[in-house]
Design a protein around this motif. Structure first.
Motif, PDB file in Angstrom:
ATOM      1  N   PRO A  86      -6.564   7.862  -0.385  1.00  0.00           N
ATOM      2  CA  PRO A  86      -5.862   7.796   0.790  1.00  0.00           C
ATOM      3  C   PRO A  86      -5.370   6.270   0.521  1.00  0.00           C
ATOM      4  O   PRO A  86      -5.043   6.088  -0.721  1.00  0.00           O
ATOM      5  CB  PRO A  86      -7.527   6.534   0.838  1.00  0.00           C
ATOM      6  N   VAL A  87      -4.411   6.322   0.994  1.00  0.00           N
ATOM      7  CA  VAL A  87      -3.015   5.580   1.077  1.00  0.00           C
ATOM      8  C   VAL A  87      -2.878   4.688   2.656  1.00  0.00           C
ATOM      9  O   VAL A  87      -2.683   5.266   3.344  1.00  0.00           O
ATOM     10  CB  VAL A  87      -1.444   6.186   0.371  1.00  0.00           C
ATOM     11  N   ALA A  88      -2.505   3.272   2.237  1.00  0.00           N
ATOM     12  CA  ALA A  88      -2.441   2.634   3.537  1.00  0.00           C
ATOM     13  C   ALA A  88      -1.213   1.901   3.317  1.00  0.00           C
ATOM     14  O   ALA A  88      -0.500   1.556   2.527  1.00  0.00           O
ATOM     15  CB  ALA A  88      -3.506   1.568   3.688  1.00  0.00           C
ATOM     16  N   CYS A  89      -0.610   2.453   4.186  1.00  0.00           N
ATOM     17  CA  CYS A  89       0.948   1.865   4.802  1.00  0.00           C
ATOM     18  C   CYS A  89       0.870  -0.121   4.140  1.00  0.00           C
ATOM     19  O   CYS A  89      -0.092  -0.850   4.506  1.00  0.00           O
ATOM     20  CB  CYS A  89       1.372   1.889   6.142  1.00  0.00           C
ATOM     21  N   THR A  90       1.968  -0.730   4.146  1.00  0.00           N
ATOM     22  CA  THR A  90       2.537  -1.378   4.428  1.00  0.00           C
ATOM     23  C   THR A  90       2.458  -2.331   6.042  1.00  0.00           C
ATOM     24  O   THR A  90       2.927  -1.288   6.800  1.00  0.00           O
ATOM     25  CB  THR A  90       3.962  -1.809   3.736  1.00  0.00           C
ATOM     26  N   PRO A  91       1.658  -3.574   5.996  1.00  0.00           N
ATOM     27  CA  PRO A  91       1.238  -3.859   7.493  1.00  0.00           C
ATOM     28  C   PRO A  91       2.912  -3.268   8.459  1.00  0.00           C
ATOM     29  O   PRO A  91       4.091  -3.839   7.807  1.00  0.00           O
ATOM     30  CB  PRO A  91       0.769  -5.375   7.272  1.00  0.00           C
ATOM     31  N   GLY A 113      -7.441  23.683   3.057  1.00  0.00           N
ATOM     32  CA  GLY A 113      -7.086  23.076   1.947  1.00  0.00           C
ATOM     33  C   GLY A 113      -7.191  22.028   2.858  1.00  0.00           C
ATOM     34  O   GLY A 113      -7.197  21.068   3.871  1.00  0.00           O
ATOM     35  N   VAL A 114      -6.657  21.022   1.332  1.00  0.00           N
ATOM     36  CA  VAL A 114      -6.787  19.266   1.462  1.00  0.00           C
ATOM     37  C   VAL A 114      -5.579  18.659   0.251  1.00  0.00           C
ATOM     38  O   VAL A 114      -5.336  19.538  -0.303  1.00  0.00           O
ATOM     39  CB  VAL A 114      -8.418  18.858   0.577  1.00  0.00           C
ATOM     40  N   PRO A 115      -4.717  17.960   0.861  1.00  0.00           N
ATOM     41  CA  PRO A 115      -4.052  18.188   0.187  1.00  0.00           C
ATOM     42  C   PRO A 115      -4.085  16.975  -0.454  1.00  0.00           C
ATOM     43  O   PRO A 115      -5.424  16.170  -0.312  1.00  0.00           O
ATOM     44  CB  PRO A 115      -2.466  16.666   1.936  1.00  0.00           C
ATOM     45  N   ALA A 116      -2.638  16.529  -1.358  1.00  0.00           N
ATOM     46  CA  ALA A 116      -3.565  15.349  -2.835  1.00  0.00           C
ATOM     47  C   ALA A 116      -3.361  14.134  -1.783  1.00  0.00           C
ATOM     48  O   ALA A 116      -4.461  13.025  -2.539  1.00  0.00           O
ATOM     49  CB  ALA A 116      -2.175  15.518  -3.514  1.00  0.00           C
ATOM     50  N   ARG A 117      -2.653  13.640  -0.821  1.00  0.00           N
ATOM     51  CA  ARG A 117      -2.500  12.219  -0.319  1.00  0.00           C
ATOM     52  C   ARG A 117      -3.079  12.276   0.707  1.00  0.00           C
ATOM     53  O   ARG A 117      -1.880  13.148   1.601  1.00  0.00           O
ATOM     54  CB  ARG A 117      -1.599  11.631  -0.677  1.00  0.00           C
ATOM     55  N   LEU A 118      -3.307  11.076   1.970  1.00  0.00           N
ATOM     56  CA  LEU A 118      -3.508  11.036   3.043  1.00  0.00           C
ATOM     57  C   LEU A 118      -3.152   9.530   3.594  1.00  0.00           C
ATOM     58  O   LEU A 118      -3.690   8.255   2.696  1.00  0.00           O
ATOM     59  CB  LEU A 118      -4.561  11.410   4.058  1.00  0.00           C
ATOM     60  N   ILE A 119      -2.135   9.345   4.460  1.00  0.00           N
ATOM     61  CA  ILE A 119      -1.773   8.503   4.613  1.00  0.00           C
ATOM     62  C   ILE A 119      -1.668   7.596   6.102  1.00  0.00           C
ATOM     63  O   ILE A 119      -2.083   8.581   6.678  1.00  0.00           O
ATOM     64  CB  ILE A 119      -0.005   8.158   4.664  1.00  0.00           C
ATOM     65  N   TYR A 120      -2.356   6.539   6.162  1.00  0.00           N
ATOM     66  CA  TYR A 120      -2.486   5.813   6.742  1.00  0.00           C
ATOM     67  C   TYR A 120      -1.664   4.325   7.518  1.00  0.00           C
ATOM     68  O   TYR A 120      -1.449   3.712   6.719  1.00  0.00           O
ATOM     69  CB  TYR A 120      -4.155   5.785   7.072  1.00  0.00           C
ATOM     70  N   ASP A 121      -2.507   4.008   8.448  1.00  0.00           N
ATOM     71  CA  ASP A 121      -2.099   2.435   9.475  1.00  0.00           C
ATOM     72  C   ASP A 121      -3.246   1.836   8.500  1.00  0.00           C
ATOM     73  O   ASP A 121      -4.215   2.644   7.935  1.00  0.00           O
ATOM     74  CB  ASP A 121      -2.158   2.582  10.079  1.00  0.00           C
ATOM     75  N   VAL A 160     -10.854   2.888   8.125  1.00  0.00           N
ATOM     76  CA  VAL A 160     -10.363   3.158   7.060  1.00  0.00           C
ATOM     77  C   VAL A 160     -10.328   1.786   5.839  1.00  0.00           C
ATOM     78  O   VAL A 160     -10.759   1.990   5.020  1.00  0.00           O
ATOM     79  CB  VAL A 160      -8.842   3.887   7.128  1.00  0.00           C
ATOM     80  N   VAL A 161      -9.372   0.692   6.157  1.00  0.00           N
ATOM     81  CA  VAL A 161      -9.741   0.043   5.364  1.00  0.00           C
ATOM     82  C   VAL A 161     -10.291  -1.923   6.099  1.00  0.00           C
ATOM     83  O   VAL A 161     -10.071  -1.389   7.180  1.00  0.00           O
ATOM     84  CB  VAL A 161      -8.078  -0.344   4.538  1.00  0.00           C
ATOM     85  N   GLU A 162     -10.773  -2.440   5.322  1.00  0.00           N
ATOM     86  CA  GLU A 162     -11.869  -3.135   5.436  1.00  0.00           C
ATOM     87  C   GLU A 162     -10.938  -4.392   5.082  1.00  0.00           C
ATOM     88  O   GLU A 162     -11.107  -5.690   6.341  1.00  0.00           O
ATOM     89  CB  GLU A 162     -13.190  -2.908   4.824  1.00  0.00           C
ATOM     90  N   SER A 163     -10.614  -4.604   4.301  1.00  0.00           N
ATOM     91  CA  SER A 163      -9.498  -5.676   3.956  1.00  0.00           C
ATOM     92  C   SER A 163      -8.210  -5.599   2.902  1.00  0.00           C
ATOM     93  O   SER A 163      -8.042  -4.579   2.802  1.00  0.00           O
ATOM     94  CB  SER A 163      -9.880  -6.444   2.526  1.00  0.00           C
ATOM     95  N   LYS A 190      -8.641  -3.669   0.392  1.00  0.00           N
ATOM     96  CA  LYS A 190     -10.486  -2.559  -0.170  1.00  0.00           C
ATOM     97  C   LYS A 190     -10.863  -1.675   1.014  1.00  0.00           C
ATOM     98  O   LYS A 190     -10.890  -1.439   2.110  1.00  0.00           O
ATOM     99  CB  LYS A 190     -11.088  -3.492   0.177  1.00  0.00           C
ATOM    100  N   PHE A 191     -11.039  -0.074   0.895  1.00  0.00           N
ATOM    101  CA  PHE A 191     -11.364   1.269   1.655  1.00  0.00           C
ATOM    102  C   PHE A 191     -13.087   1.144   2.059  1.00  0.00           C
ATOM    103  O   PHE A 191     -13.563   0.114   0.969  1.00  0.00           O
ATOM    104  CB  PHE A 191     -11.038   2.342   0.939  1.00  0.00           C
ATOM    105  N   ASN A 192     -13.215   1.068   3.112  1.00  0.00           N
ATOM    106  CA  ASN A 192     -14.679   1.585   3.730  1.00  0.00           C
ATOM    107  C   ASN A 192     -15.295   1.955   3.264  1.00  0.00           C
ATOM    108  O   ASN A 192     -14.431   3.373   2.688  1.00  0.00           O
ATOM    109  CB  ASN A 192     -14.252   2.254   5.694  1.00  0.00           C
ATOM    110  N   ARG A 193     -16.145   1.955   3.016  1.00  0.00           N
ATOM    111  CA  ARG A 193     -17.090   2.482   2.072  1.00  0.00           C
ATOM    112  C   ARG A 193     -17.079   3.905   2.273  1.00  0.00           C
ATOM    113  O   ARG A 193     -17.432   4.978   1.257  1.00  0.00           O
ATOM    114  CB  ARG A 193     -18.428   2.018   1.409  1.00  0.00           C
ATOM    115  N   ARG A 194     -18.239   4.070   3.476  1.00  0.00           N
ATOM    116  CA  ARG A 194     -18.457   5.307   3.840  1.00  0.00           C
ATOM    117  C   ARG A 194     -17.091   6.131   4.176  1.00  0.00           C
ATOM    118  O   ARG A 194     -17.367   7.798   3.368  1.00  0.00           O
ATOM    119  CB  ARG A 194     -18.622   5.013   5.388  1.00  0.00           C
ATOM    120  N   PHE A 195     -15.970   6.017   4.033  1.00  0.00           N
ATOM    121  CA  PHE A 195     -14.763   6.174   4.526  1.00  0.00           C
ATOM    122  C   PHE A 195     -14.812   6.479   2.850  1.00  0.00           C
ATOM    123  O   PHE A 195     -13.437   7.981   2.623  1.00  0.00           O
ATOM    124  CB  PHE A 195     -13.514   5.992   4.498  1.00  0.00           C
TER     125      PHE A 195
END
Length: 499
Positions: free
Chosen positions: A226-231, A186-194, A199-202, A210-215
């Motif tokens: 998709p959730v991106a962490c604070t740098p 199955g698939v969780p509700a959120r996925l957390i990334y660097d 994954v992230v263009e900007s 701004k996430f990658n279009r294909r992603f």
């Protein structure tokens, strides 16, 4: 502290001499002088005695620590791994002695480490999964390689999934998600990334990205957020960050050895299931597997796997090749000079023209490889049969032994190139299995040339006609079956001589 107080009171208030205080309290004069100078309670540090069993192995332990201090941090062994190494050499002492020695050695050579403070995090079942990459050393096919390992971690149950790739490109990360969701069921509700480039263009202010279009196409397919962490804030996905270190210790130390990536990844799946039998870090009465059993029904079901390819437009060269990642792949001759779409996945290269897949190859990750399908060049051989001898797709063609033997014999004959090309063209319709049988029959009869092979091949592929009974009228039906009599032939010959 009460003794210090009494000594200082007698000497400073009652004006007793040091000798009198020592005599009355039953302590030595040097001790009295030391306590007179003390303003704070003295602290004593317990010095752990050196283990007699460890003493003989200290030289090995020190050597290992000195050598590993030169390695990157991810290659260092833990104290427990060093303890296991000593056990293999015959050490039968306790682990605590090794742990104290390693701690003392590191403190003397590297100084104390500062502890950073973090905020504890809490996740509900089915809510979040954390993702990260790591680089590990693995021996594949006898060659030491650095592989890229994709890590997934269900934040509630701590169920993990890891899969190895030769690169960290976008098609790899999409394939890793397909495998992870199939493993989790199955698939969780959120996925957390660097803030990965795949994954992230900007990165904008705060959490805006701004996430990658294909992603995003993949996220839309599976419907996760998709959730991106604070740098520079890896603690926001601290579980998977910690998992990277644990997996390196549990699975890649000592060096893992496998023949292919497929074998390595099958082993990793098995180990992920085995490690799930460990105790859950916060629910000590349960295992990770039992916690995941509660979490798994809350995951969104996977209805279809995402086709995780990266697409680019290319023009086919006059030699029927397209160049991808410094490797060349063949395309059917009919597409020479045309613009085609090249779709790269984690393990395949697909060439698409006019909406249809016209060629498919296993992906190569070395450099300057020529990956050809000889059947793509068969139409060219009709006009250029001489290319059969030195053409790159045909010299490396691994044909069955019977076909190779027939080919070598036919090529020695006049116009043998064109004759063997005709056999290949016919085999393109019937398949190599039929041609192999035809060549085996030809070699058995001893007469090896193209017409004989062609005859055997046509006999193999000729349709078998069903047996049909021919109706015979009653008037011409034989009532007595004739018997063979050779004397009649001699009689006819004699009568012919008479005339």
């Amino acid at each position: 502290m009460d003794i210090i107080y009494e000594i200082r009171r007698r000497h400073l208030v009652q004006k007793q001499s040091i000798s009198a205080i020592a005599r009355e309290m039953g302590i030595s004069r040097p001790t009295v002088r030391k306590f007179l100078k003390a303003l704070k309670e003295p602290k004593y540090e317990r010095v752990q005695p050196i283990s007699p069993k460890l003493g003989a192995f200290e030289i090995y332990l020190t050597h290992w620590l000195e050598e590993e201090a030169k390695l990157p941090r991810f290659r260092l062994r833990t104290a427990y791994r060093l303890y296991e190494g000593l056990q293999e050499m015959g050490y039968d002492g306790a682990y605590d002695s090794v742990q104290r020695f390693v701690k003392h050695w590191k403190a003397m050579n590297h100084g104390p480490r500062l502890t950073e403070a973090f905020v504890p995090l809490l996740f509900v079942a089915g809510d979040a999964c954390q993702f990260d990459w790591s680089h590990e050393q693995v021996e594949l096919g006898g060659v030491l390689e650095t592989v890229k390992v994709a890590h997934f971690r269900m934040a509630y149950s701590r169920q993990m999934f890891v899969v190895a790739y030769p690169r960290e490109t976008q098609e790899m990360i999409m394939d890793a998600h397909n495998r992870a969701f199939a493993f989790f069921g199955g698939v969780p509700a959120r996925l957390i990334y660097d803030n990965l480039k795949t994954v992230v263009e900007s990165v904008f202010t705060g959490k805006e990205r701004k996430f990658n279009r294909r992603f995003l196409c993949m996220a839309n397919h599976y419907l996760f957020e998709p959730v991106a962490c604070t740098p520079a804030s890896g603690w926001e996905k601290g579980q998977v960050e910690n998992q990277v270190g644990n997996i390196r210790e549990w699975l890649f130390t000592p060096l893992a050895r496998f023949a292919t990536f497929a074998e390595l990844n099958r082993w990793l799946v098995t180990r992920c299931k085995e490690l799930a039998q460990r105790t859950h870090p916060t629910q000590s009465q349960r295992t990770i597997a039992s916690c995941f059993a509660d979490e798994q029904p809350l995951l969104r079901p996977v209805t279809a796997s995402f086709d995780g390819y990266v697409e680019q437009m290319m023009r086919v060269s006059s030699t029927c090749l397209v160049r991808i990642d410094r490797n060349r792949y063949s395309v059917p001759a009919s597409a020479a000079g045309q613009a085609v779409s090249v779709r790269s996945t984690a393990d395949q290269i697909r060439i698409v023209a006019h909406g249809e897949v016209i060629a498919s190859h296993d992906r190569g990750f070395s450099r300057d490889q020529l990956i050809c399908d000889p059947w793509h060049y068969l139409p060219i051989l009709e006009k250029k049969p001489g290319a059969l001898r030195n053409g790159a797709p045909f010299t490396a063609w691994n044909l069955p032994k019977a076909i190779q033997a027939v080919r070598d014999r036919i090529l020695q004959q006049p116009k043998g190139d064109r004759a063997f090309v005709e056999l290949l063209i016919l085999a393109g319709e019937t398949g190599l299995d039929a041609l192999t049988v035809a060549c085996e029959l030809t070699l058995e009869c001893g007469i090896v040339n193209a017409p004989v092979v062609m005859n055997e091949l046509r006999r193999l592929i000729a349709p078998h006609l069903p047996a049909v009974e021919i109706p015979v009228p009653d008037g011409i039906t034989l009532t007595m079956e004739p018997l063979a009599n050779c004397n009649r032939y001699d009689y006819l010959l004699g009568s012919a001589n008479v005339h």
